[in-house]
Scaffold this motif. Structure first.
Motif, short mmCIF file in Angstrom:
data_model
loop_
_atom_site.label_atom_id
_atom_site.label_comp_id
_atom_site.label_asym_id
_atom_site.label_seq_id
_atom_site.Cartn_x
_atom_site.Cartn_y
_atom_site.Cartn_z
N ILE A 463 0.85 -1.18 0.00
CA ILE A 463 0.00 0.00 0.00
C ILE A 463 0.89 1.24 0.00
O ILE A 463 2.12 1.14 0.20
N ASN A 464 0.30 2.41 -0.18
CA ASN A 464 1.06 3.66 -0.15
C ASN A 464 1.35 4.07 1.29
O ASN A 464 0.56 3.78 2.19
N GLN A 465 2.45 4.78 1.48
CA GLN A 465 2.80 5.19 2.84
C GLN A 465 1.75 6.11 3.44
O GLN A 465 1.47 6.05 4.64
N TYR A 466 1.14 6.96 2.63
CA TYR A 466 0.17 7.91 3.18
C TYR A 466 -1.13 7.24 3.62
O TYR A 466 -1.96 7.87 4.27
N GLN A 467 -1.31 5.97 3.28
CA GLN A 467 -2.52 5.27 3.71
C GLN A 467 -2.46 4.84 5.18
O GLN A 467 -3.48 4.47 5.76
N LEU A 468 -1.26 4.89 5.78
CA LEU A 468 -1.07 4.38 7.14
C LEU A 468 -1.07 5.52 8.15
O LEU A 468 -0.40 6.54 7.97
N ASP A 469 -1.82 5.33 9.24
CA ASP A 469 -1.79 6.23 10.39
C ASP A 469 -1.71 5.36 11.64
O ASP A 469 -2.36 4.30 11.69
N LEU A 470 -0.92 5.77 12.63
CA LEU A 470 -0.75 4.90 13.80
C LEU A 470 -0.48 5.69 15.05
O LEU A 470 0.00 6.82 15.03
N THR A 471 -0.84 5.07 16.19
CA THR A 471 -0.38 5.48 17.51
C THR A 471 0.29 4.25 18.13
O THR A 471 0.06 3.12 17.70
N TYR A 472 1.12 4.48 19.15
CA TYR A 472 1.88 3.36 19.71
C TYR A 472 2.14 3.58 21.19
O TYR A 472 2.01 4.69 21.70
N GLU A 473 2.52 2.51 21.86
CA GLU A 473 2.94 2.59 23.26
C GLU A 473 3.84 1.41 23.58
O GLU A 473 3.66 0.31 23.06
#
Length: 949
Positions: A463-473
């Protein structure tokens, strides 16, 4: 004539039956059908697999049952995969699991399954993936599993499995992944495992393993990660481990190891070394380490001597922890000199409690370097005084990564979510929501590797990089948990969802481990895969599965249709006519039943004409909000009563459900801090709900200080709103019969009346709390699909689909943080819980308190902040109950100075003391018109939240 027609119908029906029977000949093998029935019976909660009662498993899309799309040599269809991930299953694993001779994937991860692993699983000779992690399994590992000739991955981690690791596992010649951590395995690691030719990950941490570390493990030719933390080994680290040519990560933390540290220079790509909390002694070898090294942790040992020169000049080093040893000499500035740090990189140097005399070389330390020398002889020296302190702790709360702002996008125009990274501004789309975790990352700090991770994951998913959104811990382990959102690509206007094939493709990439492993990020695991409403029918579930006919059946029907075209067409015409007539009567009957059931005492049934008259025929001037449910209007009845009317848009399935839910719940809920339902309209194909009108709008509007509400709320008013809202929710949890979980608490669902009394609204997503079973035991949660609003959503509920009263506590805690700071839950990619946590732990909490509320008693604010952060704890058990929340708020209220509580008589009193008002003009404002209705679905300008679902 009627007899002739009847004869034609009978003949046509017989032809139809013959065609269908011919098309259905390719059915699931009878042995596997019986096995699936036995498996369902072995679970205590078979309703989760309710559609396993209907039709043929392979042809009727049974939940989690994936078959080969062709028959094998015996003419039957066969089960290829059982994907039962995160379905809240309980009960035991049936021995019938061993009856699927052609099965390749067995996935029952993240359920509540108890009992032991049946030895019959050892009969699945084609099995590639055995995924049992995240359950409550006990007993020992069956020897029979060691004879599975095609097994690639065995995951049994996070269970309660005991006993030794069978030596038969040395026969798993195709196995690459041993994930057996977080169990109660005992005994010595079998030296025979050194024969495994393809093993890359050995994760055995957090068990009760003992004996000596087998030197033979150094013979594993492909081993990348050896993680054995928190066991009870004897002796030291075998010197042969320095010969592991492929090793990337060596983690032996807290293993009671003794003796010297071997020279690990012979491991050319070793990037992560953790030997902390042991009894290792002697000096640290002057090792030549790889430029890829990110982490060296030798803390809490008995080490002496200087810091090796090989620890200097490592370009990617993120953490060097040597605290609580007896090291001496000086700390060389060469460790951080000649390094160029970008804005996301940092270096933690923890040298506490040693015998260092000072710093050699330049003391001009970059701001990206966090050096701590506390507890060393060097500290009395003024030149290093700034470094005689504890290092900053990593805040283990949700953190986000930078993304394009969607703050200027109109919230009422998007029923899903704006894609923050999309090149198309304000692209509104329905994302896929994925719980994802790195199980053994080779890094200590993520921001510096964010871009690399983004490239890795998106290229793996194609997929394209701009399709990904994330939060993390960060979590214990250390492991890195992520909440991924994957958005579709904008193609043409209106293209805001994935098609079915793309959803299935992306899901299979995760469930079949088709994303290639990364050397730096290590192995991953899928925690959940949540589908929003547009996608809910793409993957069979208990509520969405189809009993459709297979391709073979369709082919048979086509052949039969050619043979009997005239007869069949006559039958089909008659059948369709009768079907539609029957459907019409069924709908009419359902409507009549619905109307009859809605004649509830105390809730008035309004006519459609009354609704038209009250809203001037639903004129746009009466409209005060719009969302996925429909529009909200201000209405005035002939007797002068002002109301809010929520009108479902035509064809809104969500509206149909919420319509019935809100009437059912609100008709029997009566509390000062809950919005009252006055009536409904169910005529002319319309569905409308009528509520009391709340003249002071939503809490969010007052915190945002809009054109309409320019005066901000004082702290006393905010505390009063918090207490009122909490009492309303406490009533739902403890006094309603049966109790109710709200599931969508947020600032836009808390309304303020003319006296600024807070009232909780919008019960469209609410669920009844569980009731006692026949033994009088009340389950602690409701298993349900994830619904709610991003930023307010309980992380534990998001991952496990287990809704509890503490899920409401978490959401309310976020509202408390909004009251204190004025911030939105998510702004410019920043999470309010994380931001307040950082400020709180840094002693800078007053820097984030909303300055617009004027003066405030600091002690009361501190206690309110502490309570809010307790409500937002990640672990459910660490959060207070609603009764405790109300009690603490009342204590804070009693601490308030009288000067802070003076107010106008027009606002009345509350809780035994006068309360303050935002301003004298606040009580004379015009009727409510929402100016910020993002995610709201309440009576004063409602927009329901679609994501995540």
């Amino acid at each position: 004539m009627s007899k002739l027609r009847f004869l034609w119908v009978v003949i046509s029906f017989l032809v139809f039956v013959l065609v269908v029977v011919d098309g259905q000949s390719n059915s699931t093998h009878p042995t596997e059908v019986t096995a699936l029935q036995l498996i369902r019976e072995s679970f205590n909660d078979p309703d989760t697999l309710s559609n396993w009662r209907r039709g043929d498993p392979c042809q009727s899309n049974w939940t989690g049952v994936l078959c080969f799309n062709r028959t094998l040599d015996d003419g039957y269809l066969h089960v290829r995969e059982l994907q039962l991930l995160s379905l809240n299953l309980s009960g035991t694993l049936s021995p019938a699991f061993g009856r699927f001779a052609n099965m390749e994937i067995l996935d029952v991860m993240w359920n509540d399954i108890t009992g032991s692993i049946p030895k019959e699983i050892g009969e699945l000779t084609n099995l590639r993936l055995l995924l049992l992690n995240g359950n409550e399994l006990t007993g020992s590992l069956p020897e029979e599993i060691g004879y599975l000739p095609n097994l690639d991955r065995i995951q049994i981690d996070q269970n309660h499995i005991s006993g030794p690791i069978p030596t038969s596992f040395a026969n798993l010649n195709k196995t690459k992944h041993f994930h057996m951590n977080n169990n109660s395995l005992s005994g010595q690691i079998p030296p025979e495992l050194s024969r495994l030719p393809l093993l890359v990950h050995m994760l055995l941490d957090n068990n009760n393993l003992s004996g000596t570390l087998p030197p033979e493990l150094s013979q594993l030719p492909q081993l990348l990660i050896l993680q054995l933390d928190n066991n009870h080994f004897e002796g030291g680290i075998p010197s042969s481990y320095s010969n592991m040519q492929q090793l990337l990560k060596l983690s032996l933390r807290n293993c009671t190891l003794e003796g010297p540290i071997p020279d690990l220079s012979g491991i050319p790509k070793l990037a992560y070394i953790d030997l902390s909390n042991n009894n290792l002694n002697g000096s640290i070898p002057d090792m030549t380490l790889s430029n890829d090294t990110t982490t060296i942790d030798l803390s809490r040992n008995l080490l002496t001597g200087p810091i090796p020169r090989g620890f200097s000049g490592l370009p990617n080093l993120q953490r060097l922890s040597l605290f609580n040893n007896s090291l001496n000499g000086t700390v060389s500035s060469n460790i951080w000199q000649n390094r160029t740090f970008n804005s996301t990189e940092r270096l933690i140097l923890d040298m506490q409690n040693n015998r260092f005399s000072g710093i050699s070389g330049s003391i001009n330390i970059p701001t990206n370097v966090n050096l701590s020398l506390q507890g060393n002889p060097a500290c009395p020296n003024d030149s290093v005084a700034d470094y005689c302190r504890s290092p900053s702790a990593i805040v283990n709360s949700l953190q986000s990564v930078p993304s394009n702002s969607t703050e200027n996008c109109p919230p009422q125009s998007c029923p899903y979510e704006y894609a923050p990274g999309s090149p198309v501004p304000c692209f509104c789309a329905a994302p896929l929501l994925i719980g994802y975790r790195l199980k053994s990352p080779g890094i200590s700090d993520f921001p510096a590797y964010f871009y690399s991770f983004e490239v890795y994951l998106t290229s793996g998913l194609k997929i394209n990089q701009y399709q990904l959104d994330l939060t993390y811990e960060w979590q214990k382990g250390p492991r890195l948990r992520m909440y991924l959102k994957i958005f579709p690509v904008y193609t043409v206007p209106g293209s805001n969802t994935f098609n079915r094939s793309e959803v299935l493709r992306i899901r299979s990439m995760f469930t079949q481990w088709e994303i290639p492993d990364s050397e730096i990020f290590g192995p991953y695991e899928l925690l959940n895969f949540t589908l929003l409403d547009p996608y809910k029918d793409f993957i069979p579930t208990p509520t969405s599965s189809s009993s459709g006919i297979s391709k073979g059946a369709v082919a048979g029907i086509v052949v039969g249709a050619i043979v009997g075209a005239v007869l069949l067409s006559a039958f089909v015409s008659l059948y369709i006519l009768r079907f539609h007539r029957k459907k019409y009567h069924a709908i009419s009957k359902k409507r009549r039943i619905s109307r009859a059931s809605l004649k509830i005492e105390g809730v008035k049934s309004f006519t459609y004409e009354e609704m038209k008259h009250a809203t001037h025929n639903f004129d746009v001037s009466s409209e005060i909000g719009q969302g996925g449910y429909g529009k909200v209007y201000k209405g005035v009845f002939t007797d002068g009563t002002v109301v809010a009317i929520k009108r479902a848009q035509e064809g809104s399935l969500q509206g149909e459900k919420e319509f019935l839910t809100e009437i059912e719940l609100l008709s029997r809920l009566h509390h000062r801090n809950l919005v009252s339902l006055l009536g409904f309209c169910d005529e002319e194909g319309e569905q409308m709900l009528v509520y009391e009108f709340m003249s002071n709008g939503t809490l969010r509007d007052h915190l945002s200080v809009t054109e309409k509400y320019k005066e901000s709320l004082s702290f006393a008013m905010r505390l009063r709103v918090a207490l009122g809202s909490s009492k309303g929710i406490l009533y739902l949890h403890t006094e309603a019969n049966p109790p109710i979980f709200h599931r969508d608490i947020k600032a836009t669902n808390i309304l303020l009346d003319s006296k600024f009394i807070a009232k909780v609204a919008d019960f469209g997503l609410s669920r009844l709390a569980p009731v006692a079973d026949m033994e009088g035991i009340v389950p602690g949660h409701v298993s349900t699909v994830v619904k709610g609003t991003p930023g307010y959503l309980d992380p534990e509920y998001f991952l496990t689909h287990k809704l509890t009263d503490k899920s409401d506590v978490y959401s309310l805690g976020v509202v408390f943080l909004e009251l204190l700071t004025g911030m939105h839950p998510i702004t410019h990619g920043k999470n309010i819980v994380r931001e307040v946590n950082i400020a709180y732990r840094s002693g800078l909490i007053f820097s984030v308190i909303d300055s617009k509320m004027g003066s405030y008693p600091s002690e009361c604010v501190e206690k309110f902040v502490t309570l809010a952060l307790k409500c937002c704890k990640e672990e459910t058990d660490e959060r207070p109950s609603m009764a405790e929340v109300v009690r603490e708020l009342e204590n804070i209220w009693q601490m308030m100075p009288e000067s802070e509580l003076r107010t106008q008589d027009s606002l009345g009193t509350d809780h035994g003391k006068n309360v303050s008002s935002p301003s004298s003009s606040s009580t004379t404002k015009n009727p409510y018109v929402s100016s910020d209705i993002s995610g709201s679905d309440l009576v004063s300008g409602v927009v329901p939240t679609i994501a995540p679902r």
